[in-house]
Motif scaffolding. Structure first.
Motif: not given
Length: 425
Positions: A263-284
């Motif tokens: 569960i902890a690994d799933a939350f960590y993977a979610t946080a890193t992937m979400t951060a990547g998506v949101m950085v793309i949205v922000a820069m775009a």
């Protein structure tokens, strides 16, 4: 603007992540046009790009997918698919495609599907006598089913950017996904006869017993999501949170395969992937601001209208442009970048926005499996330990089938809108 495009292309070729490439290109535009005073407004544009309540659906759906994967549902789905297919020639390849269709309601992302199923199906097919490049190509082609079926991250982002109903988009992607699945399955059976593929191993009786009931909770997720939204039980954002809680519940209580560390690994993977998506949205958001200054969306739309007044010609031209764009850009980044332009072009085509969204997303997803830079091809090549050029050759007929579905989505509205109309969209 030319300088900004050159900067974008150069840093992208250098391997700079797409989000930072967009940011550097935007800064380059301000520098070369002596407009650095506008730099003070960039943080505001970045925050505005991510300040959308519906975007909360993305981390929740990502979390649901990671929890489902961590619960080891992939093997359950593969076994269930093998039971459905039975012992036919080329059956393991048919299992690959069927499992991709079943898993698509869990992952919502092509890369997740290619990684999760590829790690199981590619070694299994190789051990059963299939060519590694064929197994890898089939896994890559099946992976684009994921973003067409709820919960699809790309359709969610399209809905956020255009204000289109996300529940209607979810419904609209189902029939094209089923059609593509059927075509891939037919191709697999044709190849099995032509190349003499082997019969698959039989599912052991002890594993077959109760398999459907064990797999059913995982397959119910898209039903709960779409049914809950269309039934007015919850909003798309609430549906995403329900999906995450549901995935946690069945992983811990039903399957009992989720541990605290998973569960902890799933939350960590979610946080890193979400951060990547949101950085793309922000820069775009910065890049969209630059496009707005130059009035490029309107000029591109006007230029296309001058080329032809026929909606059919405009649709074909638009699809060609999107296919080329999908070769080089990750779909979520491409969506954020091109939607200001597409919003100007869409009225000239006269296409329903829901149908238009499915067409755009499917188009960009095909780019994920198209040589030379399709991201899913790199993933399956690494898993299968086979050269990319061999996988690229094998995937070409499957790309042709995907393009056929794309044309049908573009020119046959009923294919994508039938379920939307049936359920009152």
């Amino acid at each position: 603007m030319i300088a900004a495009l050159i900067i974008f292309a150069v840093v992208l070729v250098m391997g700079v992540p797409i989000a930072f490439a967009l940011g550097l290109a935007s800064l380059g535009y301000l520098f070369f046009n002596d407009q650095l005073h506008l730099l003070i407004g960039f943080p505001q544009k970045m925050i505005a790009g991510t300040n959308n309540f519906v975007l909360l659906t993305i981390p929740f759906f990502i979390l649901a997918g990671h929890l489902m994967s961590a619960a080891n549902l992939t093997r359950q789905i593969v076994l269930f698919a093998q039971t459905l297919v039975g012992r036919v020639r080329g059956g393991l390849a048919a299992v690959n495609v069927t499992a991709s269709m079943l898993f698509s309601g869990v992952s919502g992302a092509a890369t997740a599907e290619a990684s999760a199923l590829g790690s199981i199906m590619i070694p299994a097919m190789k051990n059963d006598g299939y060519k590694a490049e064929y197994a890898a190509a089939l896994t890559a082609a099946g992976s684009i089913l994921g973003p067409m079926v709820p919960p699809s991250l790309a359709l969610i982002l399209y809905g956020v950017l255009t204000g289109t109903s996300i529940s209607d988009l979810f419904l609209a992607g189902i029939m094209p996904a089923i059609l593509l699945f059927a075509l891939l399955l037919a191709y697999v059976l044709y190849r099995a006869r032509r190349d003499g593929h082997p019969l698959p191993p039989e599912v052991p009786p002890e594993e077959r017993k109760g398999l459907a009931l064990r797999t059913l909770p995982a397959l119910m997720m898209p039903v709960i999501i779409v049914g809950g939204i269309k039934g007015g039980v919850f909003t798309p954002t609430e549906a995403a949170a329900v999906a995450a809680v549901y995935a946690l519940f069945i992983g811990v209580v039903v399957y009992r395969s989720l541990t605290l560390s998973k569960i902890a690994d799933a939350f960590y993977a979610t946080a890193t992937m979400t951060a990547g998506v949101m950085v793309i949205v922000a820069m775009a958001g910065m890049a969209s601001f630059i496009l707005g200054i130059e009035n490029i969306p309107r000029e591109v739309a006007q230029g296309m209208k001058e080329l032809s007044s026929s909606p059919w010609v405009l649709i074909l031209l638009l699809n060609i442009i999107l296919l080329v764009l999908g070769l080089f850009l990750e779909p979520l980044a491409a969506l954020v970048l091109v939607m200001p332009i597409l919003n100007e072009i869409a009225p000239a085509i006269g296409m329903d926005p829901v149908q238009f969204g499915v067409m755009v997303v499917l188009n960009l997803m095909i780019g994920m499996i198209t040589p030379p830079v399709g991201l899913c091809l790199f993933i399956v090549s690494a898993i299968g330990r086979t050269p990319l050029e061999k996988v690229a050759r094998e995937v070409l007929p499957m790309i042709g089938l995907s393009l056929l579905v794309l044309l049908l989505v573009a020119f046959v509205p009923t294919l994508s809108l039938a379920l939307v109309m049936i359920f009152g969209g």
